[in-house]
Design a protein around this motif. Structure first.
Motif, PDB file in Angstrom:
ATOM      1  N   ARG A  34       0.855  -0.140  18.971  1.00  0.00           N
ATOM      2  CA  ARG A  34       0.897  -1.439  19.657  1.00  0.00           C
ATOM      3  C   ARG A  34       0.137  -2.475  18.840  1.00  0.00           C
ATOM      4  NH1 ARG A  34      -1.994  -3.567  25.234  1.00  0.00           N
ATOM      5  NH2 ARG A  34      -1.038  -5.647  25.144  1.00  0.00           N
ATOM      6  N   SER A  35       0.886  -3.260  18.107  1.00  0.00           N
ATOM      7  CA  SER A  35       0.259  -4.278  17.248  1.00  0.00           C
ATOM      8  C   SER A  35      -0.226  -5.485  18.031  1.00  0.00           C
ATOM      9  CB  SER A  35       1.262  -4.743  16.195  1.00  0.00           C
ATOM     10  OG  SER A  35       2.342  -5.441  16.820  1.00  0.00           O
ATOM     11  N   GLY A  36       0.433  -5.766  19.171  1.00  0.00           N
ATOM     12  CA  GLY A  36       0.122  -6.964  19.939  1.00  0.00           C
ATOM     13  C   GLY A  36       0.908  -8.185  19.492  1.00  0.00           C
ATOM     14  N   ILE A  37       1.798  -8.012  18.493  1.00  0.00           N
ATOM     15  CA  ILE A  37       2.608  -9.137  18.010  1.00  0.00           C
ATOM     16  C   ILE A  37       3.650  -9.509  19.072  1.00  0.00           C
ATOM     17  CG2 ILE A  37       4.226  -9.917  16.234  1.00  0.00           C
ATOM     18  CD1 ILE A  37       2.897  -7.892  14.333  1.00  0.00           C
ATOM     19  N   LYS A  38       3.728 -10.779  19.394  1.00  0.00           N
ATOM     20  CA  LYS A  38       4.651 -11.240  20.430  1.00  0.00           C
ATOM     21  C   LYS A  38       6.087 -11.268  19.907  1.00  0.00           C
ATOM     22  CE  LYS A  38       1.438 -12.211  23.514  1.00  0.00           C
ATOM     23  NZ  LYS A  38       0.290 -11.582  22.850  1.00  0.00           N
ATOM     24  N   ALA A  98       5.670   4.795  15.748  1.00  0.00           N
ATOM     25  CA  ALA A  98       6.812   4.813  16.666  1.00  0.00           C
ATOM     26  C   ALA A  98       6.349   4.513  18.087  1.00  0.00           C
ATOM     27  CB  ALA A  98       7.509   6.170  16.619  1.00  0.00           C
ATOM     28  N   SER A  99       7.088   3.661  18.791  1.00  0.00           N
ATOM     29  CA  SER A  99       6.674   3.268  20.137  1.00  0.00           C
ATOM     30  C   SER A  99       7.865   2.786  20.956  1.00  0.00           C
ATOM     31  CB  SER A  99       5.599   2.173  20.070  1.00  0.00           C
ATOM     32  OG  SER A  99       6.056   1.070  19.311  1.00  0.00           O
ATOM     33  N   ALA A 100       7.612   2.500  22.201  1.00  0.00           N
ATOM     34  CA  ALA A 100       8.623   1.977  23.125  1.00  0.00           C
ATOM     35  C   ALA A 100       7.906   1.178  24.191  1.00  0.00           C
ATOM     36  CB  ALA A 100       9.425   3.119  23.744  1.00  0.00           C
ATOM     37  N   HIS A 101       8.651   0.372  24.914  1.00  0.00           N
ATOM     38  CA  HIS A 101       8.026  -0.457  25.954  1.00  0.00           C
ATOM     39  C   HIS A 101       7.851   0.303  27.268  1.00  0.00           C
ATOM     40  CE1 HIS A 101       9.756  -3.532  23.216  1.00  0.00           C
ATOM     41  NE2 HIS A 101       8.677  -4.211  23.551  1.00  0.00           N
ATOM     42  N   ILE A 102       8.899   1.014  27.674  1.00  0.00           N
ATOM     43  CA  ILE A 102       8.936   1.572  29.023  1.00  0.00           C
ATOM     44  C   ILE A 102       9.291   3.056  28.986  1.00  0.00           C
ATOM     45  CG2 ILE A 102      10.201   1.497  31.226  1.00  0.00           C
ATOM     46  CD1 ILE A 102      10.593  -1.532  30.682  1.00  0.00           C
ATOM     47  N   PHE A 103       8.587   3.845  29.789  1.00  0.00           N
ATOM     48  CA  PHE A 103       8.930   5.245  30.032  1.00  0.00           C
ATOM     49  C   PHE A 103       9.162   5.411  31.535  1.00  0.00           C
ATOM     50  CE2 PHE A 103       6.841   5.693  25.971  1.00  0.00           C
ATOM     51  CZ  PHE A 103       7.499   6.753  25.361  1.00  0.00           C
ATOM     52  N   GLY A 163       4.174  -8.299  31.397  1.00  0.00           N
ATOM     53  CA  GLY A 163       3.365  -9.203  30.584  1.00  0.00           C
ATOM     54  C   GLY A 163       4.249  -9.851  29.532  1.00  0.00           C
ATOM     55  N   THR A 164       3.686 -10.744  28.745  1.00  0.00           N
ATOM     56  CA  THR A 164       4.446 -11.394  27.678  1.00  0.00           C
ATOM     57  C   THR A 164       4.966 -10.333  26.707  1.00  0.00           C
ATOM     58  OG1 THR A 164       3.062 -13.364  27.831  1.00  0.00           O
ATOM     59  CG2 THR A 164       4.377 -13.103  25.835  1.00  0.00           C
ATOM     60  N   PRO A 165       6.283 -10.294  26.453  1.00  0.00           N
ATOM     61  CA  PRO A 165       6.857  -9.227  25.630  1.00  0.00           C
ATOM     62  C   PRO A 165       6.263  -9.161  24.227  1.00  0.00           C
ATOM     63  CG  PRO A 165       8.593 -10.370  26.831  1.00  0.00           C
ATOM     64  CD  PRO A 165       7.336 -11.167  27.031  1.00  0.00           C
ATOM     65  N   GLU A 166       5.899  -7.941  23.827  1.00  0.00           N
ATOM     66  CA  GLU A 166       5.404  -7.667  22.486  1.00  0.00           C
ATOM     67  C   GLU A 166       6.365  -6.740  21.758  1.00  0.00           C
ATOM     68  OE1 GLU A 166       0.700  -7.649  23.927  1.00  0.00           O
ATOM     69  OE2 GLU A 166       1.506  -5.980  22.769  1.00  0.00           O
ATOM     70  N   GLU A 190      16.841  -7.845  14.454  1.00  0.00           N
ATOM     71  CA  GLU A 190      16.268  -6.510  14.354  1.00  0.00           C
ATOM     72  C   GLU A 190      15.834  -6.063  15.754  1.00  0.00           C
ATOM     73  OE1 GLU A 190      16.021  -4.514  11.844  1.00  0.00           O
ATOM     74  OE2 GLU A 190      16.279  -5.769  10.053  1.00  0.00           O
ATOM     75  N   ALA A 191      16.107  -4.796  16.074  1.00  0.00           N
ATOM     76  CA  ALA A 191      15.733  -4.273  17.386  1.00  0.00           C
ATOM     77  C   ALA A 191      14.234  -4.352  17.624  1.00  0.00           C
ATOM     78  CB  ALA A 191      16.219  -2.833  17.518  1.00  0.00           C
ATOM     79  N   ASN A 192      13.442  -4.060  16.609  1.00  0.00           N
ATOM     80  CA  ASN A 192      11.982  -4.091  16.790  1.00  0.00           C
ATOM     81  C   ASN A 192      11.462  -5.483  17.099  1.00  0.00           C
ATOM     82  OD1 ASN A 192      11.803  -1.350  16.230  1.00  0.00           O
ATOM     83  ND2 ASN A 192      11.519  -1.685  14.036  1.00  0.00           N
ATOM     84  N   ASN A 193      12.180  -6.484  16.668  1.00  0.00           N
ATOM     85  CA  ASN A 193      11.736  -7.863  16.865  1.00  0.00           C
ATOM     86  C   ASN A 193      12.195  -8.459  18.191  1.00  0.00           C
ATOM     87  OD1 ASN A 193      10.710  -7.600  14.307  1.00  0.00           O
ATOM     88  ND2 ASN A 193      12.313  -8.800  13.311  1.00  0.00           N
ATOM     89  N   CYS A 194      13.380  -8.047  18.657  1.00  0.00           N
ATOM     90  CA  CYS A 194      13.996  -8.763  19.782  1.00  0.00           C
ATOM     91  C   CYS A 194      14.656  -7.861  20.820  1.00  0.00           C
ATOM     92  CB  CYS A 194      15.025  -9.759  19.262  1.00  0.00           C
ATOM     93  SG  CYS A 194      14.320 -11.082  18.263  1.00  0.00           S
ATOM     94  N   ALA A 195      14.306  -6.582  20.860  1.00  0.00           N
ATOM     95  CA  ALA A 195      14.909  -5.683  21.849  1.00  0.00           C
ATOM     96  C   ALA A 195      13.831  -4.921  22.602  1.00  0.00           C
ATOM     97  CB  ALA A 195      15.868  -4.711  21.182  1.00  0.00           C
ATOM     98  N   ILE A 196      14.065  -4.704  23.877  1.00  0.00           N
ATOM     99  CA  ILE A 196      13.172  -3.901  24.706  1.00  0.00           C
ATOM    100  C   ILE A 196      13.647  -2.452  24.676  1.00  0.00           C
ATOM    101  CG2 ILE A 196      12.397  -3.478  27.070  1.00  0.00           C
ATOM    102  CD1 ILE A 196      12.423  -6.475  27.500  1.00  0.00           C
TER     103      ILE A 196
END
Length: 247
Positions: free
Chosen positions: A22-26, A61-66, A81-84, A103-109
Motif C-alpha cells: 500500500r503506497s498510499g498513491i491516489k 501484490a495487492s488488491a482493494h477488497i476481499f 475512502g479516497t481510492p488509492e 493501466e489497471a493498477n492506476n485506474c481499476a479497483i
C-alpha cells in the motif's frame, strides 16, 4: 445520483502505509473493475488481509477488497475512502490499455473472491455480485462493460476469477450477467410509501387495476388508479383508505 440498495456493509481494514503493498498513491480516476479470486482455496478474507499486512514490506501484490461468506473488507481505500492504487495486474500486460485506455493498477479497483470447502459459496457469491454492482454505481461505470476478469488481462498466467467460481459450479459469464441484474435491482426506484394506499371500488379491493375480492390489504398507487379509472378519489382518514367513485 439515485440510491443503491445497501444489502451489505463494507468494513475498512486498511494495510499500513507506506509499504510495498500500500503506497498510499491516489488514483486519478476509477475507470473499470478487475474481478479476481484469491487462488488460495479455503483462505478467508480476513486471513488474506492479515497475510498482506504481515508481508506488506516483502511483496507488492495487492488488491482493494476481499470478501467471503462472512463479509466484505477493504484493505486499500476504494469505497470507504479516497481510492488509492493497488498492484494487481502486471504493468507490461497490454489488454487493460487496449480495452479501457488505462493501466489497471492506476485506474481499476481490484476485488478478490474467497472460495473453498469451508466457505459458503452462495453467501460469498452474493456479496461478490453486490459489491461489483455497487462499485459500478459509485463510480458511474457500466456493469455490462466495465468489469473484466484477471484471466482476460493476463491470459498466459491467470485463470481468476474463473477458477474460484468453478469451485461452486459457476462461470465468469454468469457472474457478469448477475452483476447487471443486481445493479438493476439495487438501483430500481422503490415506490414512495406515501403513494401506497388501500383502494376500494364498490366495496371490493383493487389490485393492479383489477377488482379483487380476496381478504387482506392490497396496495396500489393512487395516481395509477385515478388515471386508469378516470375516477374521483376521496381519502378516508378514519379507515386509512381511498374510496374511488366512478364518474
Amino acid at each position: 445520483m439515485g440510491k443503491f440498495k445497501e444489502k451489505y456493509q463494507i468494513t475498512p481494514k486498511y494495510l499500513s502505509k507506506p509499504s510495498k503493498r500500500r503506497s498510499g498513491i491516489k488514483m486519478t480516476k476509477v475507470r473499470f473493475i478487475v474481478a479476481h479470486d484469491t487462488g488460495n482455496k479455503n483462505s478467508t478474507a480476513i486471513g488474506n488481509i492479515g497475510y498482506y499486512q504481515n508481508s506488506r514490506n516483502d511483496m507488492s501484490a495487492s488488491a482493494h477488497i476481499f470478501l467471503d461468506d462472512k463479509g466484505i473488507w477493504e484493505c486499500i481505500p476504494a469505497l470507504t475512502g479516497t481510492p488509492e492504487k493497488a498492484w494487481h495486474v502486471l504493468y507490461e500486460k497490454p489488454n487493460d490499455n487496449a480495452m479501457y485506455g488505462y493501466e489497471a493498477n492506476n485506474c481499476a479497483i481490484a476485488v478478490e473472491y474467497c472460495y473453498g470447502d469451508n466457505i459458503n459459496a452462495n453467501e460469498a457469491y452474493k456479496r461478490y455480485v453486490w459489491v461489483l454492482a455497487y462499485i459500478c454505481f459509485k463510480f458511474g461505470l457500466n456493469p455490462s462493460k466495465d468489469i473484466v476478469g484477471h484471466h482476460i488481462l493476463d491470459p498466459q498466467r491467470k485463470s481468476d476469477p474463473k477458477s474460484g467460481l468453478a469451485h461452486s459450479g459457476r462461470t465468469y459469464e454468469q457472474l457478469l450477467i448477475d452483476v447487471v441484474k443486481e445493479y438493476e435491482d439495487c438501483t430500481k426506484e422503490e415506490e414512495d410509501e406515501m403513494d401506497k394506499i388501500t383502494v376500494m371500488v364498490n366495496g371490493k379491493r383493487m389490485e393492479n387495476g383489477l377488482l379483487d375480492s380476496r381478504a387482506g390489504i392490497t396496495y396500489v398507487p393512487v395516481r395509477a388508479v385515478s388515471e386508469a379509472l378516470g375516477a374521483r378519489v376521496q381519502w378516508d382518514s378514519k379507515t386509512n383508505t381511498v374510496r374511488i367513485e366512478k364518474r
